[in-house]
Scaffold this motif. Structure first.
Motif, PDB file in Angstrom:
ATOM      1  N   ARG A  45      44.072  31.695  52.012  1.00 53.39           N
ATOM      2  CA  ARG A  45      42.944  30.551  51.974  1.00 53.39           C
ATOM      3  C   ARG A  45      41.968  30.936  50.911  1.00 53.39           C
ATOM      4  NH1 ARG A  45      38.161  31.762  54.881  1.00 53.39           N
ATOM      5  NH2 ARG A  45      39.379  33.826  55.658  1.00 53.39           N
ATOM      6  N   GLN A  46      41.237  29.915  50.358  1.00 48.43           N
ATOM      7  CA  GLN A  46      40.022  29.847  49.545  1.00 48.43           C
ATOM      8  C   GLN A  46      38.890  30.016  50.427  1.00 48.43           C
ATOM      9  OE1 GLN A  46      39.565  26.385  47.380  1.00 48.43           O
ATOM     10  NE2 GLN A  46      38.005  27.063  46.027  1.00 48.43           N
ATOM     11  N   ASP A  47      38.087  31.080  50.077  1.00 51.58           N
ATOM     12  CA  ASP A  47      36.788  31.361  50.892  1.00 51.58           C
ATOM     13  C   ASP A  47      35.878  30.229  50.422  1.00 51.58           C
ATOM     14  OD1 ASP A  47      38.067  33.125  52.444  1.00 51.58           O
ATOM     15  OD2 ASP A  47      37.479  34.917  51.077  1.00 51.58           O
ATOM     16  N   PRO A  48      34.580  29.869  51.153  1.00 51.73           N
ATOM     17  CA  PRO A  48      33.689  29.104  50.531  1.00 51.73           C
ATOM     18  C   PRO A  48      32.944  29.965  49.653  1.00 51.73           C
ATOM     19  CG  PRO A  48      33.510  29.321  53.218  1.00 51.73           C
ATOM     20  CD  PRO A  48      34.675  30.251  52.616  1.00 51.73           C
ATOM     21  N   GLY A  49      32.490  28.992  48.445  1.00 55.03           N
ATOM     22  CA  GLY A  49      31.766  29.633  47.316  1.00 55.03           C
ATOM     23  C   GLY A  49      32.742  30.246  46.304  1.00 55.03           C
ATOM     24  N   GLU A  50      33.987  30.439  46.816  1.00 56.65           N
ATOM     25  CA  GLU A  50      35.002  30.914  45.737  1.00 56.65           C
ATOM     26  C   GLU A  50      35.882  29.944  44.990  1.00 56.65           C
ATOM     27  OE1 GLU A  50      38.123  34.614  46.657  1.00 56.65           O
ATOM     28  OE2 GLU A  50      38.265  32.952  47.942  1.00 56.65           O
ATOM     29  N   THR A  51      35.892  30.445  43.580  1.00 59.22           N
ATOM     30  CA  THR A  51      36.832  29.138  43.048  1.00 59.22           C
ATOM     31  C   THR A  51      38.205  29.353  43.466  1.00 59.22           C
ATOM     32  OG1 THR A  51      37.191  30.757  41.147  1.00 59.22           O
ATOM     33  CG2 THR A  51      35.286  29.142  40.869  1.00 59.22           C
ATOM     34  N   MET A  52      38.844  28.378  43.032  1.00 57.74           N
ATOM     35  CA  MET A  52      40.368  28.487  43.467  1.00 57.74           C
ATOM     36  C   MET A  52      41.121  29.605  42.485  1.00 57.74           C
ATOM     37  SD  MET A  52      41.702  24.676  43.437  1.00 57.74           S
ATOM     38  CE  MET A  52      40.972  23.603  44.535  1.00 57.74           C
ATOM     39  N   GLU A  53      40.800  29.610  41.275  1.00 56.41           N
ATOM     40  CA  GLU A  53      41.222  30.818  40.462  1.00 56.41           C
ATOM     41  C   GLU A  53      40.674  32.183  40.799  1.00 56.41           C
ATOM     42  OE1 GLU A  53      39.463  29.355  36.978  1.00 56.41           O
ATOM     43  OE2 GLU A  53      41.429  28.860  36.030  1.00 56.41           O
ATOM     44  N   ALA A  54      39.734  32.476  41.389  1.00 59.51           N
ATOM     45  CA  ALA A  54      39.122  33.603  41.939  1.00 59.51           C
ATOM     46  C   ALA A  54      40.020  33.877  43.068  1.00 59.51           C
ATOM     47  CB  ALA A  54      37.825  33.520  42.208  1.00 59.51           C
ATOM     48  N   ALA A  55      40.195  32.879  44.093  1.00 52.64           N
ATOM     49  CA  ALA A  55      40.983  32.945  45.133  1.00 52.64           C
ATOM     50  C   ALA A  55      42.318  33.437  44.999  1.00 52.64           C
ATOM     51  CB  ALA A  55      40.775  31.774  46.118  1.00 52.64           C
ATOM     52  N   GLU A  92      47.683  22.968  49.348  1.00 55.89           N
ATOM     53  CA  GLU A  92      48.085  24.038  48.662  1.00 55.89           C
ATOM     54  C   GLU A  92      48.115  23.683  47.136  1.00 55.89           C
ATOM     55  OE1 GLU A  92      51.412  26.243  49.802  1.00 55.89           O
ATOM     56  OE2 GLU A  92      50.595  26.442  51.977  1.00 55.89           O
ATOM     57  N   VAL A  93      47.384  24.642  46.305  1.00 55.76           N
ATOM     58  CA  VAL A  93      47.179  24.371  44.947  1.00 55.76           C
ATOM     59  C   VAL A  93      47.896  25.598  44.293  1.00 55.76           C
ATOM     60  CG1 VAL A  93      45.584  24.352  42.960  1.00 55.76           C
ATOM     61  CG2 VAL A  93      45.062  23.180  45.429  1.00 55.76           C
ATOM     62  N   LEU A  94      49.046  25.431  43.530  1.00 54.44           N
ATOM     63  CA  LEU A  94      49.904  26.051  42.868  1.00 54.44           C
ATOM     64  C   LEU A  94      49.529  26.565  41.555  1.00 54.44           C
ATOM     65  CD1 LEU A  94      51.409  25.196  45.461  1.00 54.44           C
ATOM     66  CD2 LEU A  94      53.651  25.679  44.259  1.00 54.44           C
ATOM     67  N   PHE A  95      49.087  27.563  40.936  1.00 50.52           N
ATOM     68  CA  PHE A  95      48.730  28.034  39.798  1.00 50.52           C
ATOM     69  C   PHE A  95      49.973  29.033  39.146  1.00 50.52           C
ATOM     70  CE2 PHE A  95      44.746  27.149  41.479  1.00 50.52           C
ATOM     71  CZ  PHE A  95      44.058  26.676  40.381  1.00 50.52           C
ATOM     72  N   ALA A  96      50.305  28.677  37.675  1.00 51.20           N
ATOM     73  CA  ALA A  96      51.053  29.656  36.855  1.00 51.20           C
ATOM     74  C   ALA A  96      50.181  31.073  36.875  1.00 51.20           C
ATOM     75  CB  ALA A  96      51.560  29.040  35.590  1.00 51.20           C
ATOM     76  N   CYS A  97      50.979  32.039  37.166  1.00 52.73           N
ATOM     77  CA  CYS A  97      50.254  33.176  37.017  1.00 52.73           C
ATOM     78  C   CYS A  97      50.954  34.296  36.246  1.00 52.73           C
ATOM     79  CB  CYS A  97      49.740  33.806  38.486  1.00 52.73           C
ATOM     80  SG  CYS A  97      48.551  32.854  39.298  1.00 52.73           S
ATOM     81  N   GLU A  98      50.618  35.433  35.928  1.00 48.83           N
ATOM     82  CA  GLU A  98      51.367  36.483  35.195  1.00 48.83           C
ATOM     83  C   GLU A  98      50.794  37.833  35.688  1.00 48.83           C
ATOM     84  OE1 GLU A  98      51.287  36.268  30.878  1.00 48.83           O
ATOM     85  OE2 GLU A  98      51.858  34.180  30.978  1.00 48.83           O
ATOM     86  N   VAL A  99      51.966  38.694  35.830  1.00 51.42           N
ATOM     87  CA  VAL A  99      51.821  39.719  36.262  1.00 51.42           C
ATOM     88  C   VAL A  99      52.140  40.981  34.866  1.00 51.42           C
ATOM     89  CG1 VAL A  99      52.052  39.967  38.756  1.00 51.42           C
ATOM     90  CG2 VAL A  99      53.958  40.421  37.367  1.00 51.42           C
ATOM     91  N   ALA A 100      51.399  42.196  35.003  1.00 47.64           N
ATOM     92  CA  ALA A 100      51.524  43.186  33.939  1.00 47.64           C
ATOM     93  C   ALA A 100      53.179  43.315  33.796  1.00 47.64           C
ATOM     94  CB  ALA A 100      50.735  44.407  34.175  1.00 47.64           C
ATOM     95  N   ALA A 101      53.675  43.533  32.608  1.00 48.46           N
ATOM     96  CA  ALA A 101      55.284  43.924  32.374  1.00 48.46           C
ATOM     97  C   ALA A 101      55.707  44.985  32.988  1.00 48.46           C
ATOM     98  CB  ALA A 101      55.526  43.837  30.948  1.00 48.46           C
ATOM     99  N   ASN A 102      54.930  45.929  33.623  1.00 48.75           N
ATOM    100  CA  ASN A 102      55.399  47.150  34.229  1.00 48.75           C
ATOM    101  C   ASN A 102      55.096  46.937  35.976  1.00 48.75           C
ATOM    102  OD1 ASN A 102      52.679  47.311  34.260  1.00 48.75           O
ATOM    103  ND2 ASN A 102      52.626  49.383  33.796  1.00 48.75           N
ATOM    104  N   TYR A 103      54.865  45.703  36.337  1.00 54.48           N
ATOM    105  CA  TYR A 103      54.633  45.664  37.716  1.00 54.48           C
ATOM    106  C   TYR A 103      55.872  45.607  38.613  1.00 54.48           C
ATOM    107  CZ  TYR A 103      53.762  43.383  42.169  1.00 54.48           C
ATOM    108  OH  TYR A 103      53.936  43.348  43.430  1.00 54.48           O
ATOM    109  N   ILE A 104      55.800  46.405  39.665  1.00 58.57           N
ATOM    110  CA  ILE A 104      57.056  46.751  40.401  1.00 58.57           C
ATOM    111  C   ILE A 104      56.668  46.223  41.855  1.00 58.57           C
ATOM    112  CG2 ILE A 104      58.544  48.385  41.537  1.00 58.57           C
ATOM    113  CD1 ILE A 104      57.952  50.130  39.154  1.00 58.57           C
ATOM    114  N   PRO A 105      57.323  45.065  42.453  1.00 56.68           N
ATOM    115  CA  PRO A 105      57.100  44.688  43.614  1.00 56.68           C
ATOM    116  C   PRO A 105      56.746  45.607  44.682  1.00 56.68           C
ATOM    117  CG  PRO A 105      59.006  43.275  42.498  1.00 56.68           C
ATOM    118  CD  PRO A 105      58.950  44.602  41.782  1.00 56.68           C
ATOM    119  N   ARG A 106      55.623  45.233  45.470  1.00 57.66           N
ATOM    120  CA  ARG A 106      55.278  46.070  46.537  1.00 57.66           C
ATOM    121  C   ARG A 106      54.518  45.393  47.517  1.00 57.66           C
ATOM    122  NH1 ARG A 106      52.946  47.785  41.734  1.00 57.66           N
ATOM    123  NH2 ARG A 106      50.662  47.483  41.414  1.00 57.66           N
ATOM    124  N   LEU A 107      54.139  45.846  48.526  1.00 53.14           N
ATOM    125  CA  LEU A 107      53.029  45.357  49.418  1.00 53.14           C
ATOM    126  C   LEU A 107      51.591  45.802  48.752  1.00 53.14           C
ATOM    127  CD1 LEU A 107      54.235  46.033  52.998  1.00 53.14           C
ATOM    128  CD2 LEU A 107      54.414  43.968  51.783  1.00 53.14           C
TER     129      LEU A 107
END
Length: 152
Positions: A45-55, A92-107
């Motif tokens: 969820r996007q919060d009030p006053g928050e841009t989509m990118e920040a959310a 639902e607004v889907l953005f292409a995003c990137e994580v760091a090359a060394n990111y290991i999936p986790r909670l």
């Protein structure tokens, strides 16, 4: 139940991260009590006053423990999810995003209550159940694309 009575009162703005690496997609594995696990994209969820990118950046930090670089808009969809005997209407607004090359999936530090894992998967794997079912959109390079109505 007919007409507008089928829906919860408010439309919920929701953002999602589409994170790809080596032909795979980073997803959350979720499971509700007594039901089979399913996959979904990081976000919420996007919060009030928050841009989509920040959310989307906040949601990724909370759910998958990753700082993301938010890229271009990919897709927009109307999603209808069963909730309390009615339907929740989400944009639902889907953005292409990137994580760091060394990111290991986790909670992340604040995962969704039904989130049990974060993993890399092939977006073409028919065995995997995506909720909502984005169909072939996750592998489609044409963007942005309005996906229409998806049932969640």
């Amino acid at each position: 139940m007919s007409g507008l009575n089928r829906f919860l009162d408010q439309i919920r703005p929701t953002v999602r991260a589409v994170i790809r690496r080596d032909g795979r997609l980073l997803v959350q594995v979720k499971q509700k009590s007594g039901k089979p696990p399913y996959l979904t994209l990081p976000g919420g969820r996007q919060d009030p006053g928050e841009t989509m990118e920040a959310a989307v950046a906040r949601e990724c930090l909370e759910e998958i423990g990753a700082e993301v670089a938010v890229g271009p808009l990919l897709h927009v969809a109307d999603v209808f999810k069963p909730k309390h005997g009615k339907l929740r209407h989400q944009i639902e607004v889907l953005f292409a995003c990137e994580v760091a090359a060394n990111y290991i999936p986790r909670l992340g530090p604040q995962p969704d209550k039904s989130q049990i894992a974060t993993i890399w998967v092939s977006p073409d794997d028919p065995v995997r159940a995506f909720h909502p079912n984005y169909g072939t959109a996750l592998g489609d390079s044409a963007a942005p694309l309005y996906l229409g109505r998806l049932d969640g």
